[in-house]
Write a protein that holds these residues in place. Sequence first.
Motif, PDB file in Angstrom:
ATOM      1  N   SER A  72       2.266   1.657  -3.377  1.00 17.93           N
ATOM      2  CA  SER A  72       1.236   2.077  -4.378  1.00 17.93           C
ATOM      3  C   SER A  72       0.909   3.549  -4.028  1.00 17.93           C
ATOM      4  O   SER A  72       0.823   4.338  -5.028  1.00 17.93           O
ATOM      5  N   GLU A  73       0.894   3.847  -2.765  1.00 18.87           N
ATOM      6  CA  GLU A  73       0.559   5.348  -2.531  1.00 18.87           C
ATOM      7  C   GLU A  73       1.703   6.154  -3.075  1.00 18.87           C
ATOM      8  O   GLU A  73       1.417   7.388  -3.459  1.00 18.87           O
ATOM      9  N   ILE A 121       0.893  -0.895   0.019  1.00 17.20           N
ATOM     10  CA  ILE A 121       0.114   0.018  -0.062  1.00 17.20           C
ATOM     11  C   ILE A 121       0.869   1.247   0.046  1.00 17.20           C
ATOM     12  O   ILE A 121       0.522   2.340  -0.785  1.00 17.20           O
ATOM     13  N   ARG A 122       1.921   1.128   0.774  1.00 15.17           N
ATOM     14  CA  ARG A 122       2.793   2.305   0.890  1.00 15.17           C
ATOM     15  C   ARG A 122       3.468   2.643  -0.705  1.00 15.17           C
ATOM     16  O   ARG A 122       3.559   3.835  -1.160  1.00 15.17           O
ATOM     17  N   TYR A 160       1.186   6.427  -6.562  1.00 10.38           N
ATOM     18  CA  TYR A 160       0.131   7.348  -6.720  1.00 10.38           C
ATOM     19  C   TYR A 160       0.527   8.824  -6.533  1.00 10.38           C
ATOM     20  O   TYR A 160       0.151   9.718  -7.445  1.00 10.38           O
ATOM     21  N   ARG A 161       1.467   9.185  -5.557  1.00 11.42           N
ATOM     22  CA  ARG A 161       1.722  10.508  -5.436  1.00 11.42           C
ATOM     23  C   ARG A 161       2.711  11.001  -6.499  1.00 11.42           C
ATOM     24  O   ARG A 161       2.567  12.291  -6.900  1.00 11.42           O
TER      25      ARG A 161
END
Length: 736
Positions: free
Chosen positions: A344-345, A341-342, A348-349
Amino acid sequence: MGTGIVIALTHGVGLLALVLLAYRHVLRRFGARRRRAFALLSGLLFGAAAAISMLDAYPVAGGVLIDLRNAMVGLAGLFGGLPAALLSAAIAGAVRLWLGGVGALSGLGGILLTALAAPLLARPMERRAAGQGGSGQGRGKGALGFGLLSLFGLAMTPLTLLAFLLLPDLDLAMRVMEEAALPLVAFTTLGIGLLGTMLAREHRRITDEDALTESAALFRAVFDSSADSLAIVRVNPDGSFTLHCANAAALAMMGDRAQQAEGQPLDRLLPPDLAAKVMADLQSCIDAGAPTRFEEQHTHNGVTRWWEVSQVPIRDESGAIVMLSVGARDITRRHEAERAIRASEARYRLLARSVTDIIGRIGLDGVRRFCSEATRDSLGSPPAELIGRPLVERVHPDDRDALAAGLARLTPDRPTLKTTYRLRHADGRWVWIEAAVRLVTDDWGAPQDYVSVERDVTARKIMEAELQDARHAAESASRSKTEFLASLSHELRTPMNAVIGFADLIARESEGPVGTAHYRDFAVNIRDSGQHLLELINEILDHVRAESGQLTLDDDPVDLDAAATFAIRLLTPRAARAGIALSASVEPAARHMRGDERRIRQILLNLLSNAVKYTPSGGTVSLTAAPAPDGGLLLEVRDNGVGIPEQDLGRVLLAYARVASPENRQTEGAGLGLPLTRRLVELHGGTLTLASRVGQGTTVTIHFPPARAAPEGAPRLPAPLCPPPGFPPPGPACRS
């Protein structure tokens, strides 16, 4: 006599103590699991005690026995229920009848009354005891206390005394009651109170033991079936730790060391590299004196796993920590998911920072929760200045209501919105923003927030405004051109009519002979040329009117046969000079229509004139009118002239366009005849089509809709069909 009664009743109370021992065994063996067997055995027990009590009774004159049999039967009904009461009453009654005497029947009556009354009083006593609660005495019979049991014994005594009234001799009954009433009341109340309290205590103890056993079994089931590794560690006086118990998951972690692990020192059960760490963690929990929770990473046999460890101290009655409850949960998967998730985030950022559009999240309260770095380029502000601020704070006042209304209309069924509004730049100017907003919901469809993608379209808006200004300027120039052409056409027609008129007078020698034939020929040429020029001017004027929407039609009955005859008559001299055969045929069923008669004649004249113009000598030109299959009208103008190349069929219908060919260079014209004719046909709701082959001729087909067809002498028709978009209506009203 009084002393004998007291001794006999004292023996009965002692007998109750023996009953307690036997009852304790029966209750432990059958009380909770086999209720019927328990009722039967308790009935037998209390019945036997009643029988023994009668055998040791104190006899009063006349064979009346004083004992505690009714107390035994009452206790049977109270603790064993109605079946136990009836069984004990049956045993006691049989023994009393066997003993005989004048008091046998009265004794039997007292036993029966007690057996029936005791179970009836038991239920309200239990409810009252449960209602008094708070004493920790449990439920049911275990909640009965000495006070209630004494009241129960006091309530049972009158039944025994009432039975004495059944004696045959009333004087005997009164004498027995006078001697035995007080001892019976005292010993029955005290005996039931004492023995009942001990029996209730046994019930409570058995209930507590069962609850404890059940709780332990439940704990063990949860303990053993848990996927987490659970262990209870005992804290030794010397500060070392011993494994008290562990579930299957914990034993599996110990591997070969799990054999007979319980009771072993903890450092012997764990790998050396882990034992020291575990000991330190346990000691930190003891030092803290409170539960501890932490996560740690451990690598064993080359495999690295993450664990969530919880430690809870267990204290004894003095408050000292004697044990520790330790739980370890494998959270490796969760860590991997969090790491994914980190990552992916982060992607994304990175993506949000890379795009030029502003990507953001907006709360349901209209406050920005996130903005991408694109705000620096679009609005001149870093994201931190916008996050936590209302969205409408920078929106132009004229756009706020529309934006708020658009967001309010978003629902889980219609979650998207595309809108345009203005945002204030950091330097104070207004930036046009085109936004795509989407409502985000959770798994149950409840709205959570909005996701927005905002794009700076200021440059596009400026271009659109410039294009709009250019369009307005072009339209204004077009209107000026149209007005100029219309005015010029009117100005040219006036002197041209004079030129044609005077040339016609000279050609006809209206004021006398010219004298020279050449001058007369000159006058004819002037007249014909002027007539041709006037026709061109009229075509230009009609085309300009059609383009500007000022050309309107009348709605009158039209005789197509008369219109065709008129056109043929006008063009016959010209066709005769060119050696062209000109003909017209109008079927009776297609003779009448509704429309503008002058424009219908103009249509026919233009088509026939074009056909004659491009048909060589010896050719034919024909006009036919017939009903259409759909109820409308079909007009065809056919010639066998030079024809039109297929690739040029579309061009000849455009204004001022002419096909480049040797035949066209020999004819005059401005290229307005066919375009104007098509416009006039379309204003009537019809269509004009061309079919042609080079060297074989051309066929022009006109189709008028059924609304234009009318029988001869028909009344005025409804409003005609509306023309296609871009053309003015044929009158004050039209229909679709």
